[in-house]
Design a protein around this motif. Structure first.
Motif, PDB file in Angstrom:
ATOM      1  N   ILE A   1      -6.937  -3.760  -0.079  1.00  6.85           N
ATOM      2  CA  ILE A   1      -5.717  -3.069  -0.629  1.00  6.85           C
ATOM      3  C   ILE A   1      -5.605  -1.860   0.372  1.00  6.85           C
TER       4      ILE A   1
ATOM      5  N   GLU B   1      -2.750   3.636   0.931  1.00  7.30           N
ATOM      6  CA  GLU B   1      -1.683   4.026   0.294  1.00  7.30           C
ATOM      7  C   GLU B   1      -1.083   3.462  -1.105  1.00  7.30           C
ATOM      8  N   HIS B   2      -1.765   2.334  -1.164  1.00  7.73           N
ATOM      9  CA  HIS B   2      -1.378   1.460  -2.486  1.00  7.73           C
ATOM     10  C   HIS B   2      -2.522   1.804  -3.440  1.00  7.73           C
ATOM     11  N   GLN B   3      -3.661   2.354  -3.194  1.00  8.40           N
ATOM     12  CA  GLN B   3      -4.742   2.246  -4.027  1.00  8.40           C
ATOM     13  C   GLN B   3      -4.544   3.200  -5.145  1.00  8.40           C
ATOM     14  N   GLU B   4      -3.827   4.199  -5.374  1.00  8.73           N
ATOM     15  CA  GLU B   4      -3.535   5.074  -6.500  1.00  8.73           C
ATOM     16  C   GLU B   4      -2.513   4.412  -7.324  1.00  8.73           C
ATOM     17  N   ARG B   5      -1.733   3.446  -7.102  1.00 12.79           N
ATOM     18  CA  ARG B   5      -0.804   2.892  -7.616  1.00 12.79           C
ATOM     19  C   ARG B   5      -0.906   1.387  -8.132  1.00 12.79           C
ATOM     20  N   ILE B   6      -2.282   0.896  -7.622  1.00 12.87           N
ATOM     21  CA  ILE B   6      -2.529  -0.640  -8.111  1.00 12.87           C
ATOM     22  C   ILE B   6      -2.743  -0.742  -9.685  1.00 12.87           C
TER      23      ILE B   6
ATOM     24  N   TYR C   1       3.214  -3.407 -10.656  1.00 17.00           N
ATOM     25  CA  TYR C   1       2.659  -3.205  -9.203  1.00 17.00           C
ATOM     26  C   TYR C   1       1.978  -4.075  -8.456  1.00 17.00           C
ATOM     27  N   ARG C   2       2.800  -4.489  -7.438  1.00 14.43           N
ATOM     28  CA  ARG C   2       2.027  -5.266  -6.523  1.00 14.43           C
ATOM     29  C   ARG C   2       2.112  -5.026  -5.090  1.00 14.43           C
ATOM     30  N   VAL C   3       1.009  -5.271  -4.558  1.00 11.53           N
ATOM     31  CA  VAL C   3       0.872  -4.827  -2.764  1.00 11.53           C
ATOM     32  C   VAL C   3       1.657  -5.937  -2.145  1.00 11.53           C
ATOM     33  N   ASP C   4       1.363  -7.101  -2.201  1.00 14.98           N
ATOM     34  CA  ASP C   4       2.072  -8.273  -1.686  1.00 14.98           C
ATOM     35  C   ASP C   4       2.801  -9.082  -2.802  1.00 14.98           C
ATOM     36  N   LYS C   5       4.052  -8.700  -2.978  1.00 12.19           N
ATOM     37  CA  LYS C   5       4.755  -9.613  -4.151  1.00 12.19           C
ATOM     38  C   LYS C   5       4.609 -10.953  -3.942  1.00 12.19           C
TER      39      LYS C   5
END
Length: 454
Positions: free
Chosen positions: A386, A389-394, A399-403
């Motif tokens: 991950i 920049e995405h780790q706080e919102r995971i 919420y998806r990093v790779d939709k």
């Protein structure tokens, strides 16, 4: 706050201030009257004592000449001279020959015994009080001096008109001051009601600042919660719409006969896959809603986290094999005080997520370790990782990093949100270390079970 509500609030505050002021003024005046009366009594007794000392020092009443008694300036005082046997020798306002023996009078008896005595006798019918002071003379006689004056009730009644005038003036002043104070008290609240999001225009005295800060914080939380609900509703609608659209489209093609015999099997497979995705999504939404709404403390018990982790890896072994992922478990007994069902969900979701977002021929290592009064659950994978920049919102919902990858693997986007809730409800701590291309390492730390926790 509307203008009508604002006026009503001001009216209520003004009225309460005025009532409080009236009560305070009335109580103050009544108490002042009684205090003044006590001071007045002490002053009269002091005056009588002063006269008595003067008469004693002159020696006029030690003689037997009644003419001398009559020549004394009494200054509207009543003078009574009593012999040692209690008989009245002289009284400047009554016929002493017809007067009773005064030896039983308290002030007379006290004067014969102690040198002086005093008493106040009240007349209930005349609203009058008579103050008596008696002093023992050198000749062995007692001289009693008396003065009649109004009692406290008559003094209070006499002062009522003045008190009413003063009260009326004070009430007028109170109304003016109350109006000013109310306006100043409510001004910051009115400003805050009109600009909750911006406190730069709120002019408040320091005592109200904590209150305003609390209201603004609550307002911000409500706005944030509302935005999250709206976003959640929109996401749920979108997530539900996608599989339903697919199911509807495939079933319509089959129903109208437009699908070939070869296509029917493919369409049925897609319908089955989307149905499962839909069921999984609905179950996750229901579970998340239960965690959100429930305010009751979960049923806590002593559980072995190692047993739960072992069971979860056994259940997901086939799923890992289908995804070409090596799943392993290593650990020792780790007893914690937690909710068993939530712990099963926690381990299952973390492990399932690590399998879904892994690389082909990757690995997932699940372990439980007890050390220094803590029990640590660790799920480590060699997956896609991950970005920072995405780790706080995971752990946010949907919420998806790779939709595209998430949907292809059947993920709902709610698994980690459920994990976050469970960690919070069981007083645990979650730490994550992740790097794109190298994988993710998630640790959940619990307090080890203690016998006194039951």
């Amino acid at each position: 706050m509307g203008k009508r509500d604002d006026k009503r609030l001001k009216k209520v505050i003004n009225l309460e201030f005025i009532i409080f002021s009236l009560v305070a003024i009335a109580v103050t005046m009544v108490l002042s009257t009684f205090i003044f009366y006590e001071v007045y009594k002490a002053e009269i007794i002091r005056d009588l004592k002063g006269y008595a000392e003067v008469f004693k020092n002159t020696g006029d009443f030690d003689a037997d000449d009644t003419g001398v008694y009559a020549s004394v300036d009494t200054n509207d005082l009543r003078l009574t001279l009593i012999a040692p046997d209690g008989s009245v020798l002289y009284d400047n306002q009554a016929d002493e020959t017809s007067m009773q023996n005064h030896l039983d009078r308290p002030e007379i008896a006290e004067a014969f015994e102690n040198g002086d005595g005093q008493v106040i006798r009240k007349s209930e019918t005349l609203n009058k009080s008579t103050y008596y002071y008696a002093i023992l003379l050198k000749s062995g006689r007692v001289l009693r001096i008396a003065r009649e004056t109004n009692n406290v009730i008559s003094m209070f009644l006499a002062a009522v008109p003045v008190m009413l005038v003063v009260m009326a003036i004070l009430v007028c002043v109170t109304i003016i001051v109350t109006h000013y104070l109310t306006r100043n008290i409510l001004k910051p609240i009115e400003q805050m009601a009109n600009s909750l999001d911006d406190d730069t225009h709120i002019v408040a005295y320091k005592e109200m600042r904590p209150f305003i800060d609390m209201i603004q914080k609550q307002h911000a939380d409500i706005v944030k919660s509302s935005q999250m609900r709206q976003e959640f509703t929109a996401n749920v609608s979108h997530e539900l719409k996608t599989p339903l659209t697919s199911i509807s489209g495939y079933s319509e093609l089959i129903e109208t006969g437009m699908a070939t015999e070869a296509d029917v099997h493919h369409f049925a497979t897609e319908i089955h896959k989307n149905s499962n995705r839909l069921l999984t999504l609905i179950n996750d939404i229901i579970r998340l809603s239960e965690l959100d709404v429930s305010e009751d403390a979960p049923l806590m018990e002593k559980i072995d986290l190692a047993v739960i982790a072992r069971t979860a890896t056994d259940m997901l072994a086939i799923n890992a094999e289908k995804n070409s992922v090596t799943l392993s478990y290593d650990g020792s007994h780790g007893y914690i005080y937690a909710n068993k069902m939530m712990m099963e969900e926690l381990v299952y979701n973390l492990t399932d997520n690590a399998i879904r977002y892994n690389n082909k021929n990757g690995s997932v290592d699940v372990s439980v370790k007890a050390e220094d009064g803590k029990v640590i659950l660790r799920v480590k994978d060699t997956g896609i990782g991950i970005p920072k920049e995405h780790q706080e919102r995971i752990f946010e919902r949907f919420y998806r990093v790779d939709k595209s990858r998430s949907k292809s693997t059947g993920g709902t986007g709610l698994g980690l949100a459920i994990v976050k809730h469970i960690v919070a409800r069981n007083n645990a701590q979650l730490d994550m270390d992740s790097e794109p291309g190298k994988g993710t390492d998630i640790k959940v730390t619990f307090d080890a079970y203690r016998e006194d926790e039951q």
